[in-house]
Design an enzyme around this catalytic site. Structure first.
Site, PDB file in Angstrom:
ATOM      1  N   GLY A  41       2.547   2.527  10.781  1.00  0.00           N
ATOM      2  CA  GLY A  41       3.480   3.630  10.631  1.00  0.00           C
ATOM      3  C   GLY A  41       4.175   4.020  11.925  1.00  0.00           C
ATOM      4  O   GLY A  41       4.809   5.071  12.005  1.00  0.00           O
ATOM      5  N   GLU A  97      -5.402  -4.752  10.582  1.00  0.00           N
ATOM      6  CA  GLU A  97      -4.396  -3.717  10.769  1.00  0.00           C
ATOM      7  C   GLU A  97      -4.686  -2.954  12.057  1.00  0.00           C
ATOM      8  O   GLU A  97      -5.502  -2.015  12.046  1.00  0.00           O
ATOM      9  CB  GLU A  97      -4.412  -2.730   9.590  1.00  0.00           C
ATOM     10  N   ASN A 157       0.885  -1.168   0.000  1.00  0.00           N
ATOM     11  CA  ASN A 157       0.000   0.000   0.000  1.00  0.00           C
ATOM     12  C   ASN A 157       0.923   1.219   0.000  1.00  0.00           C
ATOM     13  O   ASN A 157       1.490   1.564   1.028  1.00  0.00           O
ATOM     14  CB  ASN A 157      -0.893  -0.016   1.246  1.00  0.00           C
ATOM     15  N   HIS A 199      -9.529   1.237   4.726  1.00  0.00           N
ATOM     16  CA  HIS A 199      -8.261   1.447   5.440  1.00  0.00           C
ATOM     17  C   HIS A 199      -8.499   2.407   6.608  1.00  0.00           C
ATOM     18  O   HIS A 199      -9.305   3.333   6.500  1.00  0.00           O
ATOM     19  CB  HIS A 199      -7.205   2.008   4.487  1.00  0.00           C
ATOM     20  N   LYS A 247       0.199   4.213  -0.230  1.00  0.00           N
ATOM     21  CA  LYS A 247      -0.417   5.424   0.337  1.00  0.00           C
ATOM     22  C   LYS A 247      -0.138   6.607  -0.601  1.00  0.00           C
ATOM     23  O   LYS A 247      -0.047   6.390  -1.813  1.00  0.00           O
ATOM     24  CB  LYS A 247       0.077   5.660   1.770  1.00  0.00           C
ATOM     25  N   GLU A 251      -6.925   4.816   7.694  1.00  0.00           N
ATOM     26  CA  GLU A 251      -6.722   6.239   7.390  1.00  0.00           C
ATOM     27  C   GLU A 251      -7.955   6.824   6.707  1.00  0.00           C
ATOM     28  O   GLU A 251      -8.316   7.983   6.936  1.00  0.00           O
ATOM     29  CB  GLU A 251      -5.451   6.414   6.546  1.00  0.00           C
ATOM     30  N   SER A 272       3.486  -1.961  10.350  1.00  0.00           N
ATOM     31  CA  SER A 272       4.934  -2.014  10.587  1.00  0.00           C
ATOM     32  C   SER A 272       5.560  -3.366  10.239  1.00  0.00           C
ATOM     33  O   SER A 272       6.492  -3.806  10.910  1.00  0.00           O
ATOM     34  CB  SER A 272       5.269  -1.603  12.023  1.00  0.00           C
TER      35      SER A 272
END
Ligand code: 13P
Length: 253
Positions: free
Chosen positions: A175, A169, A11, A97, A13, A99, A214
């Protein structure tokens, strides 16, 4: 043991640039070509879909997008439809996701609609679920993930998960460099599979559940060794050719 082949999906991003992408995509394609049971995909920003298609076409590496509209077409300025993704040869699209959920207000219902729209266009949704740190500390992890899953099962049916990928996730691991331990991840992957098995045991058995948060070359193998972890959804490390290629290799062993 499971007959599920592993999947490693990058991904990107909101990262990428034409010249660097070309090198990254080519290296992934050339350096993961040796035989072994792993599926590989990259989910790139929309403008780079034609580039991914032109480099990866006729290779073993799939490509896809990171989001999609739940609407078929029409007056939705700035949105991208499932048919457009299919037009550019996407196999996968990430939906839900964290985010998107946190920064763009996507709720469980919206995510479920996107999931269903993706499948209707022949795309394989990668449905992301996972709890925040606050939720984990409040001991509502299972409840949160169950609600995220149930919204999709209610709208699309448990059988629909037979043509989808799941990604667990934990938001606190994204991150942050703070990976879930293989045991923590396995616990949630097992929970997810068991919950789906209540509705459809065969779909639950065959479903690939990726771990994301991560994942790096250095921790991939121990995560992928867990019985219910069927690969990874890779953020930061998917932008570094050596890292991503090592993660793909770890999934082959
Ligand atoms: P990182 O691998 O950068 O933690 O991101 C994980 C992720 O969000 C993949 O979708």
């Amino acid at each position: 043991m499971a007959m599920r082949s592993k999947l490693v999906a990058g991904n990107w991003k909101m990262h990428g640039e034409l010249v660097q992408n070309q090198d990254l995509l080519k290296r992934i394609m050339l350096e993961t070509a040796e035989p072994g049971e792993v599926d590989i995909a990259v989910c790139v920003p929309y403008p780079y879909l034609p580039q991914a298609q032109s480099v990866l076409r006729n290779s073993h590496v799939f490509w896809g997008a990171q989001n999609v509209s739940q609407h078929e077409k029409g007056a939705y300025t700035g949105e991208i439809s499932t048919a457009m993704l299919a037009d550019f040869g996407c196999r996968f699209v990430i939906v839900g996701h964290s985010e998107r959920r946190a920064l763009y207000g996507e709720d469980n219902r919206t995510v479920a609609l996107k999931f269903k729209a993706a499948q209707a266009a022949g795309l394989m949704p990668i449905l992301c679920v996972g709890e925040t740190l606050d939720q984990r500390e409040a001991a509502v992890t299972e409840q949160v993930v169950a609600e995220q899953l149930d919204a999709v099962i209610e709208l699309a049916g448990a059988e629909a998960l037979g043509k989808a990928i799941l990604a667990y996730e934990p938001v606190w691991a994204i991150g942050t460099g703070k990976t879930a331990t293989p045991q923590q991840a396995q616990e949630m992957h097992g929970f997810i599979r068991d919950r789906i098995a209540v509705s459809n045991p065969q779909v639950a058995r065959e479903l690939r559940i990726l771990y994301g948060g991560s994942v790096k070359a250095g921790n991939a193998a121990e995560l992928f060794a867990m019985p219910d972890i069927d690969g990874g959804l890779i953020g930061g490390a998917s932008l570094i050719a050596d890292e991503f290629i090592s993660i793909c290799r770890a999934a082959k062993n």
